[in-house]
Design an enzyme around this catalytic site. Structure first.
Site, mmCIF file in Angstrom:
data_model
loop_
_atom_site.group_PDB
_atom_site.id
_atom_site.type_symbol
_atom_site.label_atom_id
_atom_site.label_comp_id
_atom_site.label_asym_id
_atom_site.label_seq_id
_atom_site.Cartn_x
_atom_site.Cartn_y
_atom_site.Cartn_z
ATOM 1 N N ALA A 306 0.780 -1.284 0.035
ATOM 2 C CA ALA A 306 -0.091 -0.313 0.076
ATOM 3 C C ALA A 306 0.573 1.310 -0.430
ATOM 4 C CB ALA A 306 -0.714 -0.589 1.004
ATOM 5 N N MET A 307 0.505 2.923 -0.776
ATOM 6 C CA MET A 307 1.057 3.765 -0.534
ATOM 7 C C MET A 307 -0.108 4.875 -0.384
ATOM 8 S SD MET A 307 3.575 5.028 -1.538
ATOM 9 C CE MET A 307 4.232 6.997 -0.938
ATOM 10 N N GLU A 308 0.835 5.614 0.687
ATOM 11 C CA GLU A 308 0.094 6.537 1.420
ATOM 12 C C GLU A 308 -0.043 7.758 1.406
ATOM 13 O OE1 GLU A 308 3.002 5.718 1.765
ATOM 14 O OE2 GLU A 308 4.235 7.146 2.653
ATOM 15 N N ASN A 309 -0.091 7.472 -0.199
ATOM 16 C CA ASN A 309 -0.300 9.560 -0.574
ATOM 17 C C ASN A 309 -1.821 10.139 -0.547
ATOM 18 O OD1 ASN A 309 1.254 8.493 -3.277
ATOM 19 N ND2 ASN A 309 -0.916 6.970 -2.898
ATOM 20 N N GLU A 342 -0.726 3.200 6.773
ATOM 21 C CA GLU A 342 -0.966 3.686 5.729
ATOM 22 C C GLU A 342 -1.490 5.119 6.440
ATOM 23 O OE1 GLU A 342 1.105 3.371 4.242
ATOM 24 O OE2 GLU A 342 1.315 1.276 3.926
HETATM 25 N N1 BES Z 1 5.578 4.037 1.668
HETATM 26 C C1 BES Z 1 4.937 2.924 1.965
HETATM 27 C C2 BES Z 1 5.422 2.498 0.835
HETATM 28 C C3 BES Z 1 6.168 2.025 -0.270
HETATM 29 C C4 BES Z 1 7.085 0.873 0.460
HETATM 30 C C5 BES Z 1 6.836 2.412 -0.841
HETATM 31 C C6 BES Z 1 7.951 0.374 -0.655
HETATM 32 C C7 BES Z 1 7.999 2.734 -1.981
HETATM 33 C C8 BES Z 1 8.777 0.837 -1.220
HETATM 34 C C9 BES Z 1 4.046 2.541 2.503
HETATM 35 O O1 BES Z 1 4.112 2.536 3.917
HETATM 36 C C10 BES Z 1 4.538 0.831 3.538
HETATM 37 O O2 BES Z 1 5.516 0.757 4.299
HETATM 38 N N2 BES Z 1 3.972 -0.346 3.257
HETATM 39 C C11 BES Z 1 3.901 -1.861 3.659
HETATM 40 C C12 BES Z 1 2.321 -1.893 4.001
HETATM 41 C C13 BES Z 1 3.116 -2.470 5.466
HETATM 42 C C14 BES Z 1 1.404 -2.395 6.486
HETATM 43 C C15 BES Z 1 3.775 -2.624 6.207
HETATM 44 C C16 BES Z 1 4.032 -2.283 2.773
HETATM 45 O O3 BES Z 1 3.696 -1.267 0.870
HETATM 46 O O4 BES Z 1 4.048 -3.547 2.255
HETATM 47 ZN ZN ZN Z 2 4.861 2.990 5.415
#
Ligand code: BES
Ligand code: ZN
Length: 908
Positions: A306-309, A342
Site C-alpha cells: 500500500a502507499m500513503e499518498n 498508511e
Molecule cells: N511507503 C510505503 C510504500 C512503499 C514501499 C513505497 C516501498 C515504495 C517502496 C508504505 O507506507 C508501506 O510501508 N507499505 C507496506 C505496508 C505496510 C503495512 C508495512 C508495504 O507496501 O508492504
Molecule cells: Zn509505510
C-alpha cells in the site's frame, strides 16, 4: 517454511521479506564497502518550485499520456539553466516567463539518464525572483508499476481493461512529470485530469470542477482543489472504473473506499477501520487530519502493499478488500494493520516529512509501530502486540545479527540505494526501537513529544534528531544519547546474565556484547548500547520489579525481596531490543514457567526464540532447543505456536539436506498433535479470531509434516469443496490446500489451477499461488514455475509463486533458483530492479546450506548486477554460509536426539 509464515498472515511485499528471512551464520563474504557507492548529487537550489499547475491526459488505448506543467517557481540565484528530475519523459517545449517580463524559450534539453535529471538551457540569464516554468511533455503509461502506469483488470464480462494509476515513492514522480523530486522540496499542487467521461478520476484533493472538455466530446476536465505544500512522492492520480462505499468519520472527514466495480461491499471492513482510525490518530497526536477527504483505493497491479499518498491511499486488492464469507481471519488482520499504517503516515510522513531518505526509517519504523497501537485499539481481541514480537521484533533481530546488516540511519543517494532501504531494518527494527523508546519515556511524555514534533514541523521536513529533541524536551530523559546507539550503529546486544542469592536479595551480573549470527563478536572494538532493561520475578511475571539503563559493558543489579525459589526474568514483555543469554541455573528455573504457563505468552515466545538463535549461532546446542520446544506441548497461544512453527520450519529446511528430515517431521507431528486434537476441524461456539488463526496454523503444520489423519481429512474436505458439496470456510483453505498439494499429484495441481482460474477474489488467487510450490514431483514443480510467469499471475505476485516453490521443498529450491537464472532478463525487466527483485532473490536462495551455492550466487550476480538488491545478495550469501556451518555442527547431534526419542515414544 515460507508457507508457514504465509498461512499465518496474508503478506504485503515489504512484510513478505520480514516473514521469509531465515538463516544465519558467520559471513565469509566481505561486507560492502562505502567506496561502491554510486556518484550522486542532490538538485541545485537556485530554482525552487512554489506551485505546480499540472494537467495530465492519459490515453488508455495507446498507453501514453500528454502533460502540461505550469509551475510557479522562485529563482534564488541568477542562472541560465534549470536542473530538474525527469525520467522516461519526452519534453516537447519548455519556456520560462519571469513575472512582469517576456517568455524565454529553452534552447536545449539535456537528459542525464543515469541521474534521472534534465537540464533546461535558456539563451539568457533568468534573474532572481518569481516566474513561471512551462513544459509540455509526453510519456508512456508503462506496465512496470511505477510512475504513471497502467493497471490491467478484467470486467465481469471477461473484458480486459486498463486503469491509469500512480506509484511515486520513492523516486518515480519524475516518470510522470518533470519535477524537483526530493522529499524536502515541497510545493502546492493544482491538478487537472483530462479523462474519458465515464471514468472515475481521483487525486489527493477533492474535485472542485468537472466539465466537458471542448476539444473532445468523449473527455471531461476534472480539476482538484489546491493541495497543501507537500512532497512529490506523495502525489497520486487514478483514472479508471471503480465503485465506492462512503462514510464520515466522527471528526468530519469524508472517507471513501474505492473497489472494483460491483464489489463495493468488500470495502466495508476497511471503511469501518479507517473511520475509527482517523479520530484515533487525531486524538493520539492531538492534531487533526489536515485534508477534507481521504480515499482508500484497491489497485489491481500494485508493487508495494500500500502507499500513503496524501488523501488518496492506494492498496493492493488483498490489503484492502474483505469479503465476509471468503476472506480469512489473517486477511482481516492484515487489512486492519495496513490501513492503520498508511493512515498514520498522513501525519507522520505527509504532514511532517523526512528531510532526506536517510530518515526513511523514521517514517516507516514509526508507522510500523503505531499500526499495532491502532489495531490494538480497534481490535483488542487480536492480541496484536504479541504478534508484533513474532512478526517484527524477531524478524528484525534475525537480519540485524548479520555482518551485512546496516544501521537504521544510512546515507543514501542514488535511487537504487533508496530502494534498498525499504527493508526489515527500516521497518521492523525501526518499529522495535520506537516501541522500546515509547516504553522508556512512558505513553504520556511520548505523546506530548510527538505532538510538539508534529506542530513544530508541520508542512515542513524533519530529521531523526528533531524527533529526539522533542521527546527529550517532553520527557526530560537523554533520548538522543540512548537512541543514537540504536540507530547509528548496526546490530544489537546480547545480554548475558548470571545470578547469585544473598539472603533475600538476588544479585544479577549483566554483560552486553554484540550479538552475531555467527557466534561471539570477534571484532576489536566491542560496540555498546544504552539499554533500558527491566526485570520481573515469578511473584508478578507481568510487572517490572526493577528498571535500569545499562550504559556500560558490565553491570550488577540487586533485586530486593526475592526468595531463593523464585525465578527472575529479564525484559518482561520483550520490549528491550536485545537477546538474553541466561546462565544454566537461571534458565532451568524458567522452564517450569513455560510448562505451567505462568510466564506470559510473549515471554514464552521470546525465551524460545532467543534460544533458537543462540543455537544457530553455535552458542547453545540445537538439541537443547528441541528439548525446550517439548515443554510447549500444553501451549494454548496462537502467536507462541506460530513462532515455534516458523523455527521448526527453518530447521526442516536445514535438515532437508540430510537423511534425518523425516525424523524431524515425527517430532513436529508429536508436538503439534495434542493441540490439533484439542482444536479439531470445526470452530466451537465462543471461539474468536485467534482460535481461527491457531487452527489454520496447526492443521497446516500437521498436514505438511505428514500427519495421516490430517492428510485424510484434508483430502475429504478438499473433494467436497471442489465438488461444490461443502465449501471450505476461508480459514481452512490454506491449510487444506497446502496439505493436499504436498501429498498430491498432477490431478491435485490441475484442480488447484482450475480453482485459481475460477476464483473471483484476488485473495483466493494469492492463497493458491503461495501454496502451489508445496507440490513435490519435479515435472509439476516446473509447471508451477512456468505458471508463475504466465498471464494468470499478476506481475507483483510472480515473486510469491517462485518463493513458494523455493520454500516448498529441497528440489523446489534448486528448481526455483535455476528458473530465476534462466529467466533473469525477463524478471529484472519486469520489476525494473525495484524492491520486488530483492524479495525474489531472497525468497529463492536464502534456504540453501552449502558453500558452493553461496559462491555460485555471488558469481551469477557479479555478471548480472541488480543494484537495488546488492545488500540482499550479500545477506543471502552470508546466510547460506551460516546454514552450512550450522548443518555441519548440529545435524549429527540432532539426529542422535531425534532417533533416540523416536525409539522411545509412540508415533502419531
Ligand atoms: N511507503 C510505503 C510504500 C512503499 C514501499 C513505497 C516501498 C515504495 C517502496 C508504505 O507506507 C508501506 O510501508 N507499505 C507496506 C505496508 C505496510 C503495512 C508495512 C508495504 O507496501 O508492504
Ligand atoms: Zn509505510
Amino acid at each position: 517454511m515460507l508457507v508457514d509464515r504465509l498461512a499465518a498472515v496474508v503478506l504485503s511485499p515489504v512484510r513478505l521479506l520480514f516473514f521469509a528471512g531465515h538463516f544465519r551464520y558467520r559471513s565469509l563474504v566481505p561486507s560492502r564497502s562505502m567506496t561502491e557507492k554510486r556518484p550522486f548529487e542532490r538538485l541545485p537550489a537556485d530554482v525552487r518550485p512554489l506551485n505546480y499547475g499540472l494537467c495530465l491526459r492519459p490515453d488508455l488505448v495507446d498507453f501514453t499520456f500528454e502533460g502540461k506543467l505550469e509551475a510557479t517557481v522562485e529563482v534564488t540565484q541568477p542562472t541560465s539553466q534549470i536542473v530538474m528530475n525527469c525520467a522516461d519523459i519526452d519534453i516537447i517545449t519548455a519556456s520560462y516567463v519571469p513575472e512582469d517580463n517576456e517568455e524565454v524559450h529553452a534552447t536545449g534539453f539535456n537528459y542525464q539518464n543515469e541521474d534521472e535529471k534534465v537540464t533546461l538551457s535558456f539563451p539568457s540569464v533568468l534573474h532572481s525572483g518569481p516566474g513561471t516554468l512551462k513544459i509540455d511533455f509526453v510519456g508512456e503509461l508503462n506496465d512496470k508499476m511505477k510512475g504513471f502506469y497502467r493497471s490491467k483488470y478484467t470486467t465481469n464480462y471477461s473484458e480486459v481493461r486498463y486503469a491509469a494509476v500512480t506509484q511515486f515513492e520513492a523516486t518515480d514522480a519524475r516518470r510522470a512529470f518533470p519535477c524537483w523530486d526530493e522529499p524536502a522540496i515541497k510545493a502546492t499542487f493544482d491538478i487537472t485530469l483530462l479523462v474519458p467521461k465515464d471514468k472515475v478520476a481521483l487525486s489527493n484533493m477533492n474535485v472542485i470542477e468537472r466539465k466537458p472538455y471542448p476539444e473532445d466530446a468523449n473527455l471531461v476536465e476534472v480539476k482538484f482543489a489546491r493541495s497543501p505544500v507537500m512532497s512529490t512522492y506523495l502525489l497520486a492520480f487514478v483514472v479508471g472504473e471503480y465503485d465506492f462505499v462512503e462514510t464520515k468519520s466522527s471528526d468530519g472527514v469524508i472517507v471513501r473506499v474505492y473497489t472494483p466495480t460491483g464489489k463495493s461491499e468488500q470495502g466495508r471492513f476497511a471503511l469501518e477501520v479507517a473511520a475509527k482510525t482517523l479520530p484515533f490518530y487525531k486524538e493520539y497526536f492531538n492534531v487533526p487530519y489536515p485534508l477534507p477527504k481521504i480515499d482508500l483505493i484497491a489497485i489491481a497491479d500494485f508493487a508495494a502493499g500500500a502507499m500513503e499518498n496524501w488523501g488518496l491511499v492506494t492498496y493492493r486488492e488483498t490489503a484492502l478488500l474483505i469479503d465476509p464469507k471468503n476472506s480469512c481471519s489473517s486477511s482481516r488482520q492484515w487489512v486492519a494493520l495496513v490501513v492503520g499504517h498508511e493512515l498514520a503516515h498522513q501525519w507522520f510522513g505527509n504532514l511532517v516529512t523526512m528531510e532526506w531518505w536517510t530518515h526513511l526509517w523514521l517514517n516507516e519504523g514509526f508507522a510500523s509501530w503505531i499500526e499495532y497501537l491502532c489495531v490494538d485499539y480497534c481490535f483488542p481481541e487480536y492480541d496484536i502486540w504479541t504478534q508484533f514480537v513474532s512478526a517484527d521484533y524477531t524478524r528484525a533481530q534475525e537480519l540485524d545479527a548479520l555482518d551485512n546488516s546496516h544501521p537504521i540511519e544510512v546515507d543514501v543517494g542514488h535511487p537504487s540505494e533508496v530502494d534498498e532501504i525499504f527493508d526489515a531494518i527500516s521497518y521492523s527494527k525501526g518499529a522495535s526501537v520506537i516501541r522500546m523508546l515509547h516504553d522508556y519515556t512512558g505513553d504520556e511524555d511520548f505523546r506530548k513529544g510527538m505532538h510538539d514534533y508534529l506542530i513544530k514541523f508541520e508542512h515542513k521536513n524533519a530529521a531523526t534528531e528533531d524527533l529526539w529533541s522533542c521527546l527529550e524536551h517532553a520527557s526530560g530523559k537523554p533520548i538522543a544519547n540512548v537512541m543514537n546507539t540504536w540507530t547509528k550503529q548496526m546490530g544489537f546486544p546480547l545480554i548475558h546474565v548470571e545470578a547469585e542469592q544473598n539472603n533475600d536479595e538476588r544479585i544479577l551480573t549483566l554483560t552486553q556484547k554484540k550479538f552475531c549470527a555467527s557466534g561471539p563478536y570477534a571484532g576489536k572494538e566491542q560496540p555498546q548500547w544504552m539499554v533500558p532493561i527491566s526485570f520481573c520475578t515469578s511473584e508478578n511475571p507481568t510487572v517490572a520489579k526493577e528498571q535500569v539503563l545499562m550504559d556500560k559493558p558490565k553491570l550488577t543489579v540487586v533485586l530486593k525481596d526475592v526468595q531463593p525459589d523464585q525465578w527472575v526474568k529479564l525484559n518482561p514483555g520483550t520490549v528491550g531490543f536485545f537477546r538474553t543469554q541466561y546462565s544454566y541455573a537461571m534458565l532451568e528455573g524458567l522452564l517450569p514457567a513455560i510448562r505451567d504457563l505462568s510466564l506470559p505468552p510473549v515471554d514464552r515466545l521470546s525465551l524460545q526464540n532467543d534460544l533458537f538463535s543462540l543455537a544457530r549461532a553455535g552458542m547453545t546446542s540445537t538439541v537443547e532447543v528441541l528439548k525446550v520446544m517439548e515443554a510447549f506441548v500444553n501451549e494454548p497461544n496462537y502467536t507462541v505456536w506460530s513462532d515455534l512453527s516458523c523455527n521448526l520450519g527453518i530447521l526442516s529446511t536445514l535438515l532437508a539436506n540430510t537423511d534425518y528430515y523425516e525424523e524431524l517431521q515425527v517430532f513436529i507431528r508429536d508436538l503439534f498433535s495434542p493441540i490439533g486434537q484439542k482444536l479439531g476441524w470445526d470452530p466451537k461456539p465462543g471461539e474468536g479470531h485467534l482460535d481461527a488463526l491457531l487452527r489454520g496454523l496447526v492443521l497446516g503444520k500437521l498436514g505438511k509434516a505428514g500427519h495421516k489423519a490430517t492428510i485424510e481429512e484434508s483430502r475429504r474436505r478438499f473433494k467436497e469443496h471442489v465438488d461444490g458439496k461443502q465449501i471450505l470456510p476461508a480459514d481452512l483453505r490454506s491449510p487444506v490446500y497446502v496439505t493436499v498439494l504436498k501429498h498430491g499429484d498432477n490431478i491435485t495441481l490441475d484442480t488447484m489451477l482450475k480453482l485459481h482460474k475460477l476464483a473471483d477474489m484476488q485473495e483466493e488467487r494469492n492463497r493458491i499461488e503461495r501454496v502451489l510450490g508445496a507440490i513435490a514431483a519435479p515435472e509439476l514443480i516446473q509447471k508451477v514455475l512456468t505458471f508463475a510467469l504466465s498471464e494468470e499471475v499478476r506481475p507483483q505476485d510472480t515473486v510469491s509463486v517462485i518463493g513458494g516453490v523455493a520454500g516448498g521443498s529441497k528440489q523446489g529450491r534448486r528448481a526455483a533458483w535455476k528458473f530465476v537464472k534462466d529467466n533473469w532478463e525477463e524478471l529484472f525487466n519486469r520489476y525494473q530492479g525495484g524492491f520486488l527483485i530483492s524479495r525474489l532473490i531472497k525468497l529463492s536462495v536464502d534456504g540453501f546450506a552449502n558453500d558452493k551455492m553461496a559462491a555460485e550466487i555471488k558469481t551469477f550476480f557479479d555478471s548480472h548486477p541488480a543494484p537495488s538488491a546488492e545488500r540482499t545478495i550479500h545477506q543471502c550469501c552470508e546466510n547460506i554460509l551460516l546454514n552450512s556451518l550450522w548443518l555441519k555442527r548440529d545435524a549429527e547431534p540432532v539426529h542422535q536426539y531425534l532417533q533416540q526419542r523416536t525409539a522411545t515414544t509412540v508415533k502419531v
